[in-house]
Structure formats: C-alpha cells, structure tokens
Design a protein around this motif. Structure first.
Motif, short mmCIF file in Angstrom:
data_model
loop_
_atom_site.label_atom_id
_atom_site.label_comp_id
_atom_site.label_asym_id
_atom_site.label_seq_id
_atom_site.Cartn_x
_atom_site.Cartn_y
_atom_site.Cartn_z
N UNK A 1 12.83 4.35 -5.87
CA UNK A 1 14.32 3.51 -4.55
C UNK A 1 12.97 2.96 -3.08
N UNK A 2 12.39 1.87 -3.24
CA UNK A 2 12.12 1.55 -3.13
C UNK A 2 11.00 0.71 -2.84
N UNK A 3 10.76 -0.81 -2.45
CA UNK A 3 9.13 -1.17 -3.13
C UNK A 3 8.96 -2.34 -2.13
N UNK A 4 7.82 -2.55 -1.61
CA UNK A 4 7.39 -3.49 -1.34
C UNK A 4 7.05 -5.26 -1.26
N UNK A 5 6.85 -6.27 -0.17
CA UNK A 5 6.72 -7.11 -0.89
C UNK A 5 4.68 -6.97 -1.52
N UNK A 6 3.93 -8.14 -1.54
CA UNK A 6 2.99 -7.49 -2.07
C UNK A 6 1.66 -8.24 -0.67
N UNK A 7 1.16 -7.95 -0.09
CA UNK A 7 -0.04 -8.16 1.28
C UNK A 7 -1.44 -7.91 0.43
N UNK A 8 -2.47 -9.25 1.62
CA UNK A 8 -3.36 -8.49 0.73
C UNK A 8 -4.03 -7.65 1.95
N UNK A 9 -5.20 -6.96 1.79
CA UNK A 9 -6.35 -6.54 2.66
C UNK A 9 -6.44 -7.95 2.88
N UNK A 10 -7.52 -6.31 4.20
CA UNK A 10 -8.26 -6.89 4.83
C UNK A 10 -10.24 -7.49 4.15
N UNK A 11 -9.86 -6.70 3.05
CA UNK A 11 -10.71 -7.35 2.38
C UNK A 11 -10.39 -8.52 1.37
N UNK A 12 -10.72 -8.32 -0.25
CA UNK A 12 -9.95 -9.09 -1.17
C UNK A 12 -8.99 -8.57 -2.15
N UNK A 13 -8.19 -7.77 -2.43
CA UNK A 13 -7.32 -6.47 -2.94
C UNK A 13 -6.06 -7.49 -2.27
N UNK A 14 -4.99 -6.61 -3.67
CA UNK A 14 -3.94 -7.02 -2.63
C UNK A 14 -2.89 -5.46 -2.60
N UNK A 15 -1.89 -5.34 -2.28
CA UNK A 15 -1.82 -4.26 -1.76
C UNK A 15 0.35 -3.70 -1.60
N UNK A 16 0.31 -3.26 -2.63
CA UNK A 16 2.06 -2.57 -1.82
C UNK A 16 2.66 -1.08 -2.23
N UNK A 17 3.80 -1.14 -1.78
CA UNK A 17 4.21 0.14 -1.93
C UNK A 17 4.91 0.26 -2.10
N UNK A 18 5.40 1.47 -2.98
CA UNK A 18 6.41 1.27 -4.15
C UNK A 18 6.75 3.56 -3.52
N UNK A 19 8.21 3.73 -3.22
CA UNK A 19 8.67 4.98 -2.82
C UNK A 19 8.91 5.35 -4.04
N UNK A 20 8.75 6.75 -5.06
CA UNK A 20 9.56 7.27 -5.37
C UNK A 20 9.86 9.01 -5.18
N UNK A 21 11.02 9.35 -6.41
CA UNK A 21 11.85 10.70 -5.61
C UNK A 21 11.80 11.48 -7.45
N UNK A 22 11.97 12.63 -7.57
CA UNK A 22 11.91 13.08 -8.23
C UNK A 22 12.71 14.51 -8.48
N UNK A 23 13.23 15.21 -9.05
CA UNK A 23 14.44 16.36 -8.93
C UNK A 23 13.44 17.43 -8.03
N UNK A 24 11.80 17.77 -7.56
CA UNK A 24 11.15 18.69 -6.59
C UNK A 24 11.57 18.14 -5.11
N UNK A 25 12.01 16.26 -5.22
CA UNK A 25 12.32 16.10 -3.89
C UNK A 25 13.21 14.58 -4.01
#
Length: 466
Positions: A29-53
C-alpha cells in the motif's frame, strides 16, 4: 489445508514473533524512493497489509548493495512475498527487516489475470527460489484486495482541495522530471486546477521586481511543453535538501500515483509541492477506479466543452469587470496559446490580471498619447505578459471620462478594494477577479518567429465594478 498455506505467517502473528525470522505475503500500500544509508548500502521501505491487519499493516525495511536490488513496486495493490525476514521492535513500533544476505522477496501483479494457474513474479531478489509456486496465497490476496478499500493510503486529494502548509496526499500523473544545479523538479497533473491564490506584491515596484511567470529556475524546452496537457494545472514538485534524491531518476513518467505526505506551498502566488524525507510515491495501475474516474471527467467532460476549459473557480461564468466583442468564441487556456503551432492567431481566455505596468491610470498613455500597458495574466495553466497598445487601449479604457472613474475600474481589475495604498504596496493580499479577454498572438522577430512570440489584448472592454 494445502501445504502452501503453512508457509506464510499473518502480519498479526508476525508482530508477536519479535526477533524471529518469518515468511510473509501481503498487499503493498506504500513504497518509498531509494536512499543511501550511512554506510554503502541502499535503503527503501514498503508497507503491506493482509487479512489480519487490513488497515494498519506493517512496514518492511529493505537493505541492498545496489538500487536495482531493492523492490521496484509497479503499483499499489501489488503483492509481495517475503522469505526469511526478521521481525524487530523499536519501542512500541514493530517492523520487518529484510536482510540482504539471508532474505528474499518476489513481487506479483495484484490484479486478476487470465493466467492465474501460472502466476509469475515481475521482480525477484537474488535469493528467491524461482522453482516454487505460491498461486494459492497470491489468489487469496487478490480476492482480499477486491473486498477491501486500501485505507492505509488515507484520502487522496485533487488540486482544487489543496491548502497551503498542510501535509496531504495527492492523486496525480507524473509527467516529467528534471535536475537543475543539483535540485530536482517533478511535474505532476490530474486534469484539475489549483485554487487561485491571493496576490501580495508591491504593484509600484512591478517594473523593477516583476512577479515571475513561472517557478522553474530555467524555462522548459518547447519540446517538453508540447508533451504537457493544455487544460488543468501542471504542478511543480520540488525535492527539499533533506530528501534522498537517488531514486528520483527512477521515477516512472506518464504514470499515475498517489504522493503521500507532501507539503503544498505558495511562492509569488504560484502553487508548488514539496517532497520531504517522510513523503512516499505510490504508483497506481491505469485501470485503478480513481484514475478511470478522473480521466473520464477530463477527456469526456472537460476537454470537449467550450466552457469547461476555463478555470473551475470562474464557474458558472467570469466576472463582469470586462466584456469582449466575441461572445460566441470558445475559451482557450494560456497553455493552449503557449504551445500552439500557430504563432499568429487569436484566442479568447478567462484569466486574472495579477499585475500591471504602469500602475497609475494617468501613466497608461506614453508621452505621445498612445496607450502602452503591460498586464501579467494568469489562469490555472500558465502566466504570460500581454500588452495593450494604441487603438486596443482606446477600446479597453475608453468608456471612462474621468481619472476617478478609470482608477476605480482599474482597481477592480487588479483586485484592489478598500484602502488602495495598502493593496498597492503589498500590505494586503489582492484577489483579482476572473475576467474574459481576447488575446492576439504574434511575433517580434522575423528571423526567429517561434521564439519571439508575444501577446496583445484586443476587442476587450473594461467595464469596472463586478
């Protein structure tokens, strides 16, 4: 139950499994644009739902060593399958962490298809087992998606509903994006108009410090302008300094989306949106009911209409501050004029006069007695400078016999009411009325016809008080 049903845990059960690895499948139901972490990785978030929530859902944090390995969700309502992800807690907040060395994901189209017996993901992570099939779980979530409203997105607004300084969600189509000196601007549209803003500027200083015609740091190319719709506002969305900008180059143009938690602002009485570090972009399928309804209203009702091309706020008709000698000519927008292949042409528009040079009515004529006036006109699609010259000025201003009468009428044109000095010097905000006028497009340089387009007002008469 079949064996497949035991492979995935519900979100509610997962939230009771802190510090454990679980398998989940949910609706995005939601997703973010990619970002960099303080290290060398890339980071992103996704929000999910299902029947229980189905309302609150849960956030999933993804880490990867390249942007391409992060989930690239095509649209809200798509389905993500998560294997061996870690459930964590930060205070009272429970979330899921995708570990790049041990977790895997797969993304599936959330819509029904004709090939449900062979459902294939459109993106998978490197550790995903492509030999397994999860048709039953995917079909169950598709059925759930048909039964519920994705309330995690809250309400998405269209442009007439926006308010300055409020964080809100906007439903719109991403038209174009560009970078200028390290700053990104994204151009979005949904076929509706932003509300007319009050104008607070020093009219006496307009010649030296004019109201800008646009917020762009440099003009868009004509080639880009020609790709924009000519009816409805194209809103500029600016990414502030704190926003991770890596993912902006991955924005999908010509795609509908809901912009979550953006801030709408005004600058020089022009609307723009600001993307913050907490904003998200949620893409929509072209057959999403909200998109279908907006496109039906736009292409079925607004574009074909002689009247509906004009600003929504001017309905049911513009003010009576002016009149034209061509009452039956259909309205055009200022963007129609700017993008027309006809350099020499005549139009009728519904606009607001947001500034004027010269301001004093005793200075409207040059020393030789000829009218020379520059008006700044705006509608929901653009701003332009339009000039009143010579005999066009005689017709526009000619019905007033005294300076007092003309001043009063001209003040009405500019939205100046009581206490004129306070309005003129910018102490009070003006609300110019919607007027109709005829605009003649012409060129000033035969060697560069298309780039020397200019505009005059003709066959228009100033009447005064609305």
């Amino acid at each position: 139950m079949r064996r497949e049903d035991y492979k995935f845990m519900s979100i509610v059960d997962a939230m009771n499994s802190i510090n454990q690895r679980v398998n989940l499948v949910g609706i995005v139901v939601e997703s973010s644009l990619p970002k960099t972490t303080k290290g060398t990785d890339f980071f992103g978030t996704v929000k999910i739902i299902d029947h229980s929530r189905p309302k609150q859902g849960i956030f999933v944090n993804f880490f990867a060593d390249t942007m391409e390995k992060l989930p690239n969700v095509h649209a809200v309502g798509d389905i993500v399958l998560l294997s061996s992800v870690l459930v964590k807690a930060r205070g009272a907040e429970v979330y899921v962490s995708f570990e790049k060395k041990s977790s895997s994901f797969a993304l599936f189209d959330g819509r029904d298809s004709d090939s449900d017996n062979d459902i294939m993901p459109y993106q998978t992570s490197p550790r995903y087992d492509t030999g397994k099939r999860y048709n039953r779980s995917i079909l169950r979530l598709r059925k759930l998606l048909q039964q519920i409203k994705v309330e995690s997105l809250h309400e998405a607004l269209i442009f007439p509903e926006i308010m300055e300084g409020e964080h809100l969600n906007l439903l719109c189509k991403i038209l174009h994006s560009r970078e200028f000196e390290g700053h990104w601007i994204v151009y979005v549209w949904n076929g509706t108009d932003t509300p007319p803003a009050s104008v607070k500027s020093n009219l006496e200083d307009e010649l030296k410090n004019p109201l800008p015609l646009e917020l762009d740091p440099s003009p868009l190319s004509r080639e880009t302008l020609l790709t924009f719709p000519t009816v409805g506002t194209v809103l500029r969305m600016i990414f502030d300094q704190g926003t991770g900008k890596l993912g902006i180059s991955l924005l999908r143009e010509d795609t509908w989306a809901i912009l979550v938690n953006i801030n709408c602002k005004l600058r020089d009485a022009l609307w723009f949106a600001e993307m913050t570090p907490f904003s998200k972009i949620c893409y929509l399928h072209s057959d999403d009911a909200r998109v279908v309804e907006l496109e039906k209203r736009f292409y079925g009702e607004r574009v074909p209409s002689k009247r509906n091309r004009a600003a929504y706020d001017s309905f049911p008709f513009p003010s009576f501050v002016t009149e034209t000698e061509h009452p039956d000519v259909p309205f055009s927008t200022l963007m129609d004029i700017l993008t027309s292949p006809k350099v020499v042409h005549k139009y009728k528009c519904v606009v607001r006069v947001v500034s004027q040079v010269p301001l004093k009515v005793t200075d409207l004529r040059a020393p030789n007695g000829i009218y020379r006036v520059r008006l700044t006109l705006e509608d929901p699609t653009a701003r332009i400078h339009a000039y009143i010259f010579a005999e066009d000025g005689e017709k526009f201003y000619g019905r007033f016999e005294t300076v007092h009468e003309l001043t009063k009428a001209n003040n009405s044109l500019l939205g100046i009411t009581d206490e004129p000095e306070m309005f003129i010097q910018g102490g009070l905000a003006r609300k110019p009325p919607w007027i109709q006028c005829c605009i003649y497009s012409y060129y000033t340089d035969e060697a560069n016809v298309s780039r020397s387009k200019a505009f005059r007002i003709f066959d228009t008469i100033l009447l005064g008080d609305d």
